[in-house]
Design a protein around this motif. Sequence first.
Motif, PDB file in Angstrom:
ATOM      1  N   THR A 114     -32.986 -67.209  42.578  1.00 29.08           N
ATOM      2  CA  THR A 114     -33.441 -65.861  42.908  1.00 29.08           C
ATOM      3  C   THR A 114     -32.555 -65.285  44.002  1.00 29.08           C
ATOM      4  N   ILE A 115     -31.923 -64.172  43.674  1.00 26.72           N
ATOM      5  CA  ILE A 115     -31.074 -63.438  44.616  1.00 26.72           C
ATOM      6  C   ILE A 115     -31.401 -61.964  44.452  1.00 26.72           C
ATOM      7  N   HIS A 116     -31.551 -61.249  45.554  1.00 29.74           N
ATOM      8  CA  HIS A 116     -31.754 -59.804  45.519  1.00 29.74           C
ATOM      9  C   HIS A 116     -33.001 -59.445  44.708  1.00 29.74           C
ATOM     10  N   GLY A 117     -33.999 -60.343  44.739  1.00 34.17           N
ATOM     11  CA  GLY A 117     -35.263 -60.109  44.040  1.00 34.17           C
ATOM     12  C   GLY A 117     -35.218 -60.350  42.542  1.00 34.17           C
ATOM     13  N   VAL A 118     -34.073 -60.805  42.028  1.00 35.30           N
ATOM     14  CA  VAL A 118     -33.910 -61.062  40.595  1.00 35.30           C
ATOM     15  C   VAL A 118     -33.800 -62.562  40.371  1.00 35.30           C
ATOM     16  N   SER A 119     -34.593 -63.075  39.430  1.00 37.62           N
ATOM     17  CA  SER A 119     -34.601 -64.504  39.120  1.00 37.62           C
ATOM     18  C   SER A 119     -33.934 -64.761  37.772  1.00 37.62           C
ATOM     19  N   GLN A 120     -33.078 -65.768  37.752  1.00 36.93           N
ATOM     20  CA  GLN A 120     -32.356 -66.159  36.535  1.00 36.93           C
ATOM     21  C   GLN A 120     -32.411 -67.682  36.409  1.00 36.93           C
ATOM     22  N   LYS A 121     -32.573 -68.171  35.182  1.00 40.64           N
ATOM     23  CA  LYS A 121     -32.484 -69.609  34.915  1.00 40.64           C
ATOM     24  C   LYS A 121     -31.009 -70.003  34.942  1.00 40.64           C
TER      25      LYS A 121
END
Length: 171
Positions: A114-121
């Motif tokens: 999670t970076i800048h409020g965005v989560s990615q697998k």
Amino acid sequence: MLLVLSITIVHGQKLYSTRTGQMKFNASGGVEKIAAVNNQVDSKMIDKTGQIVFSVLIKGFKFDNQLMEDHFNENYLESTKYPKADFKGYISNISQVNFTTDGKYNITAEGTLTIHGVSQKITVQGIMIISHGTPSINGSFKIKIKEYGITGLYIGDKIANEAEIALSVSY
């Protein structure tokens, strides 16, 4: 560098912890070097399950150029609104690591960044080194900046579309 070490034993599992890991990133896209380092990475890992967490305060990244650091915090990462980045996941092949035998072990961590409020697998390859029963982890990976909702005038020009992130943690 002073290491903070905490080992807790719960139900036959060891919890390793540190607050002095290091994370570097490089997003140089043109002539100008765009790179920073943060020496206050907080990490916890459970040996039996492979559960692992990394957390870093965005304002902890230090640049050679103060103006670049200000732009990074205010215009790109918006560190007041999104003060930290973290990874939560598991080392999927933790059973191949022998915590009682010194050596280098290839590891694979799978989880959510999670970076800048965005989560990615993501899936990240790394190396765990066991020395006298104490683990350390080294790894690096790349992220596509815009996939984390980070926008700005110079991305793709002075700032690369991808940032390389390197991590080094001693528990």
